[in-house]
Scaffold this active site. Structure first.
Site, PDB file in Angstrom:
ATOM      1  N   MET A   1     -34.331 107.496  24.423  1.00 46.68           N
ATOM      2  CA  MET A   1     -34.908 106.264  24.955  1.00 46.68           C
ATOM      3  C   MET A   1     -35.929 106.531  26.063  1.00 46.68           C
ATOM      4  SD  MET A   1     -31.288 104.189  25.272  1.00 46.68           S
ATOM      5  CE  MET A   1     -30.052 104.328  23.978  1.00 46.68           C
ATOM      6  N   SER A   2     -36.575 107.694  26.028  1.00 47.24           N
ATOM      7  CA  SER A   2     -37.494 108.044  27.126  1.00 47.24           C
ATOM      8  C   SER A   2     -38.534 109.031  26.631  1.00 47.24           C
ATOM      9  CB  SER A   2     -36.707 108.645  28.294  1.00 47.24           C
ATOM     10  OG  SER A   2     -36.137 109.895  27.922  1.00 47.24           O
TER      11      SER A   2
ATOM     12  N   ASN B   1     -24.925 114.256  21.876  1.00 48.75           N
ATOM     13  CA  ASN B   1     -23.988 113.655  20.920  1.00 48.75           C
ATOM     14  C   ASN B   1     -24.653 113.627  19.551  1.00 48.75           C
ATOM     15  OD1 ASN B   1     -25.425 111.323  22.633  1.00 48.75           O
ATOM     16  ND2 ASN B   1     -25.242 110.646  20.497  1.00 48.75           N
TER      17      ASN B   1
ATOM     18  N   HIS C   1     -28.968 109.278  37.235  1.00 51.37           N
ATOM     19  CA  HIS C   1     -30.354 109.351  37.704  1.00 51.37           C
ATOM     20  C   HIS C   1     -30.367 109.026  39.196  1.00 51.37           C
ATOM     21  CE1 HIS C   1     -32.536 109.429  33.735  1.00 51.37           C
ATOM     22  NE2 HIS C   1     -31.322 109.087  33.354  1.00 51.37           N
TER      23      HIS C   1
ATOM     24  N   SER D   1     -30.834 112.438  32.092  1.00 54.50           N
ATOM     25  CA  SER D   1     -29.445 112.098  32.388  1.00 54.50           C
ATOM     26  C   SER D   1     -28.579 113.332  32.567  1.00 54.50           C
ATOM     27  CB  SER D   1     -28.858 111.246  31.251  1.00 54.50           C
ATOM     28  OG  SER D   1     -29.504 109.996  31.169  1.00 54.50           O
TER      29      SER D   1
ATOM     30  N   ALA E   1     -31.607 113.648  27.564  1.00 56.20           N
ATOM     31  CA  ALA E   1     -30.419 113.729  26.729  1.00 56.20           C
ATOM     32  C   ALA E   1     -30.704 112.927  25.472  1.00 56.20           C
ATOM     33  CB  ALA E   1     -29.209 113.158  27.465  1.00 56.20           C
TER      34      ALA E   1
ATOM     35  N   TYR F   1     -36.300 100.145  28.902  1.00 51.09           N
ATOM     36  CA  TYR F   1     -35.194  99.206  28.729  1.00 51.09           C
ATOM     37  C   TYR F   1     -34.678  98.627  30.041  1.00 51.09           C
ATOM     38  CZ  TYR F   1     -32.059 103.177  29.785  1.00 51.09           C
ATOM     39  OH  TYR F   1     -31.424 104.244  30.375  1.00 51.09           O
ATOM     40  N   GLU F   2     -35.056  99.225  31.174  1.00 53.93           N
ATOM     41  CA  GLU F   2     -34.655  98.668  32.461  1.00 53.93           C
ATOM     42  C   GLU F   2     -35.467  97.420  32.815  1.00 53.93           C
ATOM     43  OE1 GLU F   2     -33.507 101.877  35.553  1.00 53.93           O
ATOM     44  OE2 GLU F   2     -34.831 102.911  34.144  1.00 53.93           O
TER      45      GLU F   2
ATOM     46  N   HIS G   1     -37.019 103.738  32.801  1.00 59.54           N
ATOM     47  CA  HIS G   1     -36.969 103.490  31.369  1.00 59.54           C
ATOM     48  C   HIS G   1     -37.528 102.102  31.040  1.00 59.54           C
ATOM     49  CE1 HIS G   1     -33.725 106.363  32.281  1.00 59.54           C
ATOM     50  NE2 HIS G   1     -33.931 106.859  31.076  1.00 59.54           N
TER      51      HIS G   1
ATOM     52  N   HIS H   1     -22.319 106.402  27.049  1.00 61.27           N
ATOM     53  CA  HIS H   1     -23.076 107.130  28.062  1.00 61.27           C
ATOM     54  C   HIS H   1     -22.187 108.157  28.756  1.00 61.27           C
ATOM     55  CE1 HIS H   1     -26.506 107.771  30.663  1.00 61.27           C
ATOM     56  NE2 HIS H   1     -25.786 107.570  31.739  1.00 61.27           N
TER      57      HIS H   1
END
Length: 276
Positions: A209-210, A233, A59, A28, A111, A83-84, A81, A245
């Site tokens: 998440m990746s 963060n 992306h 990201s 990230a 989650y997609e 991802h 995000h």
């Protein structure tokens, strides 16, 4: 070779004469590295049969193939991802394709939320190891012995020589490169404070998440891996503020010049054979 992988390799190789030795996955807000390349071909994922499309802000969703610091490189501007809604085999399909094209080294970036209390937004963290907390694994199912063994060793998932080069180059640039353990969750929700406390207890220093599925697929195929997280963060519960995000993209924008220079220097060293 799996037909889906073969079709993708054939499609890409018709667009370029370059045989990449290094692959880069740009997370990201970090896609700007591809703009630094002497590019010969740009190939949108949507043009490749059986490829999903990237749906996340930050992306771009395309391969860029060319040279960076004189080294033949293929870069992913954006990833897929779990989650997609894509199954694991689709999440790692680009890595399978790049390994089938002959890449020897994978540099993977992301990230991530900082769990270690000494980390600050904007820090870069070298991934030393990972925790797969996604509840799934890209190697589940029949194994292709031509690609790799049924039970791949993950004791050195992240290459020590590549890590040493990155540390040396960060020191030469005048900044401290953090290092730690990356925990991968499915998302798309950010973690709860309780989950962050659990991950810290388990030994994680950052969470995202990746990355982990891609690393598993790359190591299965014998590629060496360097992983770098941009701490975008503080993870939930560390600071009294909500996560977004937009904050992730804002932080990666601030740190991208340092990130780009570090990767370029590292790739130049790889081109010289310093990682051997």
């Amino acid at each position: 070779m799996n037909e889906k992988i073969k079709n993708a390799v054939d499609h890409i190789q018709k667009k370029t004469t370059i045989k990449p030795k290094v692959a880069i996955i740009l997370g990201s807000g970090l896609g700007g590295l591809a703009d630094e390349m002497d590019a010969q071909a740009t190939i949108p994922y949507k043009d490749i049969k059986d490829f999903p499309t990237s749906t996340v802000a930050g992306h771009a969703g395309e391969f860029v193939i060319g040279h960076l610091q004189g080294v033949p490189v293929i870069a992913m501007k954006g990833r897929f991802h779990y989650y997609e809604g894509y199954p694991m085999w689709k999440v790692v399909l680009p890595v399978r394709v790049m390994c089938a094209m002959g890449i020897e080294t994978l540099i993977v970036s992301n990230a991530a939320g900082g769990i270690h209390k000494d980390f600050s937004p904007g820090d870069l963290m070298l991934i030393r190891d990972h925790l797969n907390q996604m509840g799934d694994h890209p190697l589940i199912g029949p194994n292709d012995e031509e690609v790799g063994p049924r039970f791949p060793d993950m004791s050195t998932a992240y290459d020590e020589k590549l890590a040493s080069i990155a540390h040396e180059e960060a020191e030469a640039m005048g900044f401290e490169l953090q290092h730690g353990v990356y925990a991968a969750t499915t998302g798309p929700t950010y973690e709860t404070p309780a989950e962050v406390r659990m991950f810290r207890t388990l030994g994680a220093d950052a969470v995202g998440m990746s990355t982990v599925p891609e690393v598993l697929a790359a190591r299965h195929a014998g590629a060496r891996v360097l992983g770098i997280s941009c701490i975008s963060n503080a993870a939930a519960g560390i600071l009294d503020q909500p996560l977004s995000h937009e904050e992730v993209i804002e932080t990666t924008e601030k740190v991208k010049v340092r990130f780009l220079e570090l990767v370029k220097r590292t790739i130049e060293r790889i081109g010289k054979g310093d990682h051997q």
